[in-house]
Design a protein around this motif. Sequence first.
Motif, PDB file in Angstrom:
ATOM      1  N   GLY A   1      18.816 -25.550  73.719  1.00  0.00           N
ATOM      2  CA  GLY A   1      17.880 -26.306  74.551  1.00  0.00           C
ATOM      3  C   GLY A   1      18.452 -27.653  74.950  1.00  0.00           C
ATOM      4  O   GLY A   1      18.333 -28.073  76.107  1.00  0.00           O
ATOM      5  N   SER A   2      19.087 -28.347  74.008  1.00  0.00           N
ATOM      6  CA  SER A   2      19.665 -29.653  74.336  1.00  0.00           C
ATOM      7  C   SER A   2      20.870 -29.499  75.259  1.00  0.00           C
ATOM      8  O   SER A   2      21.085 -30.330  76.148  1.00  0.00           O
TER       9      SER A   2
ATOM     10  N   PRO B   1      16.371 -21.290  64.514  1.00  0.00           N
ATOM     11  CA  PRO B   1      15.762 -22.414  65.240  1.00  0.00           C
ATOM     12  C   PRO B   1      16.759 -23.528  65.568  1.00  0.00           C
ATOM     13  O   PRO B   1      16.641 -24.185  66.592  1.00  0.00           O
ATOM     14  N   ARG B   2      17.755 -23.723  64.705  1.00  0.00           N
ATOM     15  CA  ARG B   2      18.775 -24.746  65.000  1.00  0.00           C
ATOM     16  C   ARG B   2      19.575 -24.365  66.230  1.00  0.00           C
ATOM     17  O   ARG B   2      19.906 -25.216  67.051  1.00  0.00           O
TER      18      ARG B   2
ATOM     19  N   GLN C   1      18.467 -22.474  68.678  1.00  0.00           N
ATOM     20  CA  GLN C   1      17.555 -22.665  69.811  1.00  0.00           C
ATOM     21  C   GLN C   1      17.518 -24.134  70.225  1.00  0.00           C
ATOM     22  O   GLN C   1      17.541 -24.458  71.409  1.00  0.00           O
ATOM     23  N   THR C   2      17.470 -25.029  69.244  1.00  0.00           N
ATOM     24  CA  THR C   2      17.452 -26.465  69.534  1.00  0.00           C
ATOM     25  C   THR C   2      18.753 -26.890  70.207  1.00  0.00           C
ATOM     26  O   THR C   2      18.738 -27.631  71.193  1.00  0.00           O
ATOM     27  N   LEU C   3      19.863 -26.395  69.689  1.00  0.00           N
ATOM     28  CA  LEU C   3      21.165 -26.729  70.271  1.00  0.00           C
ATOM     29  C   LEU C   3      21.271 -26.208  71.701  1.00  0.00           C
ATOM     30  O   LEU C   3      21.713 -26.930  72.603  1.00  0.00           O
TER      31      LEU C   3
END
Length: 107
Positions: A35-36, A28-29, A31-33
């Motif tokens: 996405g940003s 998930p980290r 994915q967050t990275l």
Amino acid sequence: MNPESEQELQRRLKQLEAEIKSSSTEDPRLQTLLGSLEAQIRRSLDWVKSLSTTKRLAVFGIAALVGIFLLQTVLKLVASVISMALLAVLVYLGYKFFVSSSQENKK
């Protein structure tokens, strides 16, 4: 093959597929990275699109220069590493031929 063992193989295959699907989900980290990063790229592209043609050319020119300088730096770094490796090989060979042979001659 009997039908029971074939059913067992099918069940096992489905179980393995489910394990592969569950293990292939990304962190998930990450994915967050991602996405940003994607959002930042979109904002940058929107900003460039909002510029006039002259300013857009200037931005692309500066980006090209920065890219060339970065590439040049990386290539210089690679050349330095290769030079150091060759120097290490030459020093080793010099040691082997001159120092080792002179020690053997003394014996």
